[in-house]
Design an enzyme around this catalytic site. Structure first.
Site, PDB file in Angstrom:
ATOM      1  N   SER A 187       0.864  -1.188   0.000  1.00 32.30           N
ATOM      2  CA  SER A 187       0.000   0.000   0.000  1.00 32.30           C
ATOM      3  C   SER A 187       0.892   1.226   0.000  1.00 32.30           C
ATOM      4  O   SER A 187       2.022   1.180   0.531  1.00 32.30           O
ATOM      5  CB  SER A 187      -0.864   0.007   1.264  1.00 32.30           C
ATOM      6  OG  SER A 187      -1.500   1.267   1.411  1.00 32.30           O
ATOM      7  N   TYR A 238      -1.476  -0.832  10.333  1.00 32.18           N
ATOM      8  CA  TYR A 238      -1.717  -1.292   8.955  1.00 32.18           C
ATOM      9  C   TYR A 238      -0.534  -0.908   8.060  1.00 32.18           C
ATOM     10  O   TYR A 238      -0.017  -1.730   7.297  1.00 32.18           O
ATOM     11  CB  TYR A 238      -3.012  -0.661   8.434  1.00 32.18           C
ATOM     12  CG  TYR A 238      -3.262  -0.840   6.958  1.00 32.18           C
ATOM     13  CD1 TYR A 238      -3.761  -2.037   6.467  1.00 32.18           C
ATOM     14  CD2 TYR A 238      -2.997   0.190   6.054  1.00 32.18           C
ATOM     15  CE1 TYR A 238      -3.995  -2.207   5.103  1.00 32.18           C
ATOM     16  CE2 TYR A 238      -3.228   0.037   4.693  1.00 32.18           C
ATOM     17  CZ  TYR A 238      -3.727  -1.166   4.228  1.00 32.18           C
ATOM     18  OH  TYR A 238      -3.951  -1.326   2.888  1.00 32.18           O
TER      19      TYR A 238
HETATM   20  P1  NDP Z   1     -11.847  -5.146   0.509  1.00 32.83           P
HETATM   21  O1  NDP Z   1     -12.081  -4.841   1.955  1.00 32.83           O
HETATM   22  O2  NDP Z   1     -12.706  -4.498  -0.523  1.00 32.83           O
HETATM   23  O3  NDP Z   1     -11.903  -6.732   0.273  1.00 32.83           O
HETATM   24  C1  NDP Z   1     -11.184  -7.541   1.150  1.00 32.83           C
HETATM   25  C2  NDP Z   1     -11.165  -8.946   0.640  1.00 32.83           C
HETATM   26  O4  NDP Z   1     -10.305  -9.700   1.509  1.00 32.83           O
HETATM   27  C3  NDP Z   1     -12.505  -9.617   0.662  1.00 32.83           C
HETATM   28  O5  NDP Z   1     -12.554 -10.523  -0.413  1.00 32.83           O
HETATM   29  C4  NDP Z   1     -12.503 -10.355   2.002  1.00 32.83           C
HETATM   30  O6  NDP Z   1     -13.326 -11.519   2.010  1.00 32.83           O
HETATM   31  C5  NDP Z   1     -11.049 -10.770   2.060  1.00 32.83           C
HETATM   32  N1  NDP Z   1     -10.545 -11.024   3.413  1.00 32.83           N
HETATM   33  C6  NDP Z   1     -10.555 -10.210   4.497  1.00 32.83           C
HETATM   34  N2  NDP Z   1      -9.977 -10.822   5.544  1.00 32.83           N
HETATM   35  C7  NDP Z   1      -9.614 -12.050   5.118  1.00 32.83           C
HETATM   36  C8  NDP Z   1      -8.999 -13.168   5.725  1.00 32.83           C
HETATM   37  N3  NDP Z   1      -8.641 -13.153   7.018  1.00 32.83           N
HETATM   38  N4  NDP Z   1      -8.793 -14.284   4.979  1.00 32.83           N
HETATM   39  C9  NDP Z   1      -9.158 -14.322   3.676  1.00 32.83           C
HETATM   40  N5  NDP Z   1      -9.737 -13.295   3.046  1.00 32.83           N
HETATM   41  C10 NDP Z   1      -9.967 -12.182   3.759  1.00 32.83           C
HETATM   42  O7  NDP Z   1     -10.281  -4.814   0.230  1.00 32.83           O
HETATM   43  P2  NDP Z   1      -9.557  -4.082  -1.001  1.00 32.83           P
HETATM   44  O8  NDP Z   1      -9.931  -4.720  -2.272  1.00 32.83           O
HETATM   45  O9  NDP Z   1      -9.696  -2.623  -0.841  1.00 32.83           O
HETATM   46  O10 NDP Z   1      -8.028  -4.405  -0.642  1.00 32.83           O
HETATM   47  C11 NDP Z   1      -7.334  -5.506  -1.189  1.00 32.83           C
HETATM   48  C12 NDP Z   1      -5.855  -5.365  -0.821  1.00 32.83           C
HETATM   49  O11 NDP Z   1      -5.351  -4.120  -1.307  1.00 32.83           O
HETATM   50  C13 NDP Z   1      -5.596  -5.365   0.692  1.00 32.83           C
HETATM   51  O12 NDP Z   1      -4.402  -6.057   0.968  1.00 32.83           O
HETATM   52  C14 NDP Z   1      -5.429  -3.891   1.005  1.00 32.83           C
HETATM   53  O13 NDP Z   1      -4.635  -3.675   2.148  1.00 32.83           O
HETATM   54  C15 NDP Z   1      -4.757  -3.397  -0.260  1.00 32.83           C
HETATM   55  N6  NDP Z   1      -4.913  -1.979  -0.468  1.00 32.83           N
HETATM   56  C16 NDP Z   1      -6.154  -1.400  -0.658  1.00 32.83           C
HETATM   57  C17 NDP Z   1      -6.259  -0.031  -0.831  1.00 32.83           C
HETATM   58  C18 NDP Z   1      -7.577   0.659  -1.033  1.00 32.83           C
HETATM   59  O14 NDP Z   1      -7.612   1.909  -1.015  1.00 32.83           O
HETATM   60  N7  NDP Z   1      -8.674  -0.049  -1.226  1.00 32.83           N
HETATM   61  C19 NDP Z   1      -5.077   0.836  -0.795  1.00 32.83           C
HETATM   62  C20 NDP Z   1      -3.850   0.146  -0.592  1.00 32.83           C
HETATM   63  C21 NDP Z   1      -3.771  -1.205  -0.433  1.00 32.83           C
HETATM   64  P3  NDP Z   1     -14.898 -11.470   2.474  1.00 32.83           P
HETATM   65  O15 NDP Z   1     -15.650 -10.884   1.302  1.00 32.83           O
HETATM   66  O16 NDP Z   1     -15.251 -12.887   2.729  1.00 32.83           O
HETATM   67  O17 NDP Z   1     -14.955 -10.585   3.684  1.00 32.83           O
END
Ligand code: NDP
Length: 248
Positions: free
Chosen positions: A143, A157
Site C-alpha cells: 500500500s 496497517y
Molecule cells: P476489501 O475490503 O474491498 O476486500 C477484502 C477482501 O479480503 C474480501 O474478499 C474479504 O473476504 C477478504 N478477506 C478479508 N480478511 C480475510 C482473511 N482473514 N482471509 C481471507 N480473506 C480475507 O479490500 P480491497 O480490495 O480494498 O483491498 C485488497 C488489498 O489491497 C488489501 O491487501 C489492502 O490492504 C490493499 N490496499 C487497498 C487499498 C484501497 O484503497 N482499497 C489501498 C492500498 C492497499 P470477504 O468478502 O469474505 O470478507
C-alpha cells in the site's frame, strides 16, 4: 498446461477485479474469501458466464490449517498452482498508536503479514523448480501507506505493509533462480469497501484532493497492474514495486 492462479480475498474489491481480468486472459482462478460466500459465488459465476474457469475456496488466511486445506482444494480441483496474489488484507478502526491493544496488533499482523507468508510458503512448495515445480509468479499487495505511515489512522496497517515490502524483496531474491518472480503492487486511494470496514466509508473520496490526479482509483486500475506482473510480459521483472496511486 492450464495456468492456475489463487487470489486471496477475491470476493470483493481489488481481488475480485483481478480474478475477472485474469480469467479473461486464460487463467483458471481460485477465488478465496473469508466469510462472504455470496460475493465469491458471484465472482465465479461472472467468470464462468464469460467462458472462464474458476472455483471458490473459503479460508481465513490468518489460520494455517485453513490455508493448508485451501491449497489442497486448489491442487485437487484446478491442478498445480502457477501463480498467487496475496491480496487479502484488513484495516482496523482509526486509532493512534498510544491507543492500540495487543489483540488489535496481533490480528493485523496475523492476517496481513503471516497470512501472506504462509500462502507464499505453500505456493513456493508447489511452484519452485527446487520442489519439482515449473515456476510461477507471486504478487503481494502492499500500500502507499507503507511509504506514508498512516499517522492518526492506522500506523499498524502501514507497518504491516512495510513488512510485506521487505518480504517481497527477500523472497524475490530467494526464489529468483527457481523460476518464481515475486513483486508487489502499492495501491493508493482505491474505491472499495475496505474504507468502510475501518469505519471511514468516505475516506478515499475525502482524501482524493490530496492525490496529484485529484481522484480515487478503481479496483480495475489496480488489477491491471497485478495481472501484468503475473503475465509473461513481465518475465524479467522481480523484486520490484508498482505504485498505482495517481501520483500520490
Ligand atoms: P476489501 O475490503 O474491498 O476486500 C477484502 C477482501 O479480503 C474480501 O474478499 C474479504 O473476504 C477478504 N478477506 C478479508 N480478511 C480475510 C482473511 N482473514 N482471509 C481471507 N480473506 C480475507 O479490500 P480491497 O480490495 O480494498 O483491498 C485488497 C488489498 O489491497 C488489501 O491487501 C489492502 O490492504 C490493499 N490496499 C487497498 C487499498 C484501497 O484503497 N482499497 C489501498 C492500498 C492497499 P470477504 O468478502 O469474505 O470478507
Amino acid at each position: 498446461m492450464d495456468q492456475v492462479l489463487l487470489i486471496t480475498g477475491a470476493s470483493r474489491g481489488i481481488g475480485a477485479a483481478t480474478a475477472l481480468q485474469a480469467a479473461r486472459r486464460g487463467w483458471a482462478v481460485a477465488v478465496n474469501y473469508a466469510s462472504n460466500s455470496l460475493a465469491a459465488d458471484e465472482v465465479v459465476r461472472s467468470i464462468r458466464a464469460a467462458g472462464g474457469s474458476a472455483i471458490t475456496v473459503q479460508a481465513d488466511v490468518g489460520d494455517e490449517a485453513q490455508v493448508m486445506a485451501m491449497f489442497e482444494k486448489v491442487d485437487a480441483k484446478l491442478g498445480r498452482l502457477t501463480a498467487l496474489v496475496n491480496n487479502a488484507g484488513v484495516v482496523d478502526m482509526q486509532a493512534r498508536v498510544d491507543q492500540m491493544t495487543v489483540a488489535r496488533l496481533e490480528r493485523m499482523l496475523r492476517i496481513n503479514v503471516i497470512g501472506s507468508f504462509v500462502c507464499a510458503r505453500e505456493a513456493v512448495r508447489r511452484m519452485s523448480t527446487r520442489h519439482g515445480g515449473s515456476g510461477g509468479a507471486i504478487v503481494n499487495l502492499s500500500s502507499a501507506a507503507a511509504r506514508l505511515g498512516s499517522p492518526g489512522q492506522y500506523v499498524d496497517y502501514a507497518a504491516s505493509k512495510g513488512a510485506i515490502e521487505s518480504f517481497t524483496v527477500g523472497l524475490a531474491k530467494e526464489v529468483a533462480d527457481e523460476g518464481i518472480r515475486v513483486n508487489a503492487v502499492r495501491p493508493g486511494l482505491i474505491d472499495t469497501e475496505i474504507h468502510a470496514s475501518g469505519g471511514l466509508p468516505d475516506r478515499a473520496f475525502q482524501l482524493a484532493a490530496t492525490v496529484p490526479m485529484k481522484r480515487t482509483g478503481s479496483a480495475d486500475e489496480v488489477a491491471s497492474g497485478i495481472v501484468w506482473l503475473l503475465s509473461a510480459e513481465a518475465s524479467y521483472v522481480t523484486g520490484t514495486f508498482l505504485d498505482v496511486t495517481g501520483g500520490r
